[in-house]
Write a protein that holds these residues in place. Structure first.
Motif: not given
Length: 303
Positions: A98-105, A107-122
């Motif tokens: 999610g949004l990591a606040g002052p660490d900025g773009p 460090h914002h973890g906003v892509f994992d829902n997309g890239y992790m669900r791509l993989f079979p077996n995951m």
């Protein structure tokens, strides 16, 4: 999450932890001190961390890869080749999901829902609040395959409710609503509950589903929300592109379920700059006020 990992390592000598120069950020200092032979800091080399974890899993260990969401992207191919393809029991604990606040773009973890669900077996999970964390980790460490668990850089919150055990691919219904439903995946579950309480005071009966799983999603519960209530709103602290809401749309399309009454909320398709997390969420309509306004708009009752 670090407390849950620490407890799991006490219970099971096969559990080990790997990180990539994020020991302090992930609060793993006590684990490094008390379990020196089962803690591995690989330095700034996320790809090697994941490949190493795959090798450990092949020997019968239960490795936990504890890395910031945004930096796990560097090991995309290793997740594919060394873990998912071989269906190895590696648990990925994604800090700053999610949004990591002052660490900025960066460090914002906003892509994992997309890239992790791509993989079979995951299997892709996210706790709705603090009470979900330890049970989800226990589930992951007993699951015969790779699991991703994301959690935010935020103070732990809880929603008072009866215990609801973690079951594979099953959501938790906090309360059912006749007028509409929030379907929350992860950290914004508590905001959805607060918004639902306010909406009830304003005469709108809106319930909340704590989705828990983005892969596999709970089709039965989510489709019921789409078919039996006035509207449904998916809510996630992740990019709207390819995220949990997209998973719901894909599943509904495959099943022939109408999504005319569905609204997907998440991080818009742009890089979000630095700022306090609460302020950033408010700017993009993911705070309680924004959720309430969206629910009213979906119901046809503008505030």
């Amino acid at each position: 999450m670090s407390d849950a990992i620490y407890d799991a390592m006490h219970r099971d000598s096969k559990v080990c932890v790997l990180t990539a120069a994020m020991c302090e950020g992930n609060k793993l200092g006590r684990i490094r001190q008390d379990f020196p032979t089962r803690f591995f800091d690989t330095g700034i080399c996320e790809g090697h961390t994941v490949a190493f974890a795959g090798g450990l899993a092949k020997t019968g260990l239960r490795p936990i890869v504890n890395i910031y969401s945004t930096f796990l992207q560097r090991s995309f191919d290793h997740i594919f080749q060394e873990v998912a393809l071989q269906n190895l029991p590696v648990t990925f604990c994604l800090d700053r999901g999610g949004l990591a606040g002052p660490d900025g773009p960066t460090h914002h973890g906003v892509f994992d829902n997309g890239y992790m669900r791509l993989f079979p077996n995951m299997t892709v999970m996210a706790p709705g609040d603090e009470w979900d964390v330890a049970p989800m980790l226990d589930f992951a460490l007993s699951h015969n395959g790779p699991v991703s668990i994301r959690y935010p850089k935020a103070n732990a919150e809880t929603v008072e409710r009866p215990e609801c055990p973690i079951e594979p691919g099953k959501a938790e219904v906090w309360r059912w609503g006749e007028d509409g439903m929030f379907i929350a995946f992860g950290s914004l579950f508590t905001a959805c509950v607060a918004a639902a309480e306010r909406l009830r005071d304003e005469g709108l009966d809106v319930g909340v589903i704590n989705a828990r799983f983005a892969k596999p999603i709970d089709r039965e519960t989510i489709f019921r929300a789409l078919e039996e209530t006035g509207f449904a709103i998916t809510v996630e602290e992740n990019s709207i592109v390819g995220g949990f809401g997209a998973a719901v749309l894909e599943a509904a399309n495959a099943a022939g379920v109408s999504t005319n009454n569905l609204k997907c909320l998440g991080i818009p398709d742009r890089f979000i700059e630095h700022g306090e997390r609460d302020e950033l969420l408010a700017d993009i309509g993911l705070d309680v006020d924004g959720l309430v306004a969206t629910a009213h708009a979906m119901s046809g009752r503008e505030t």
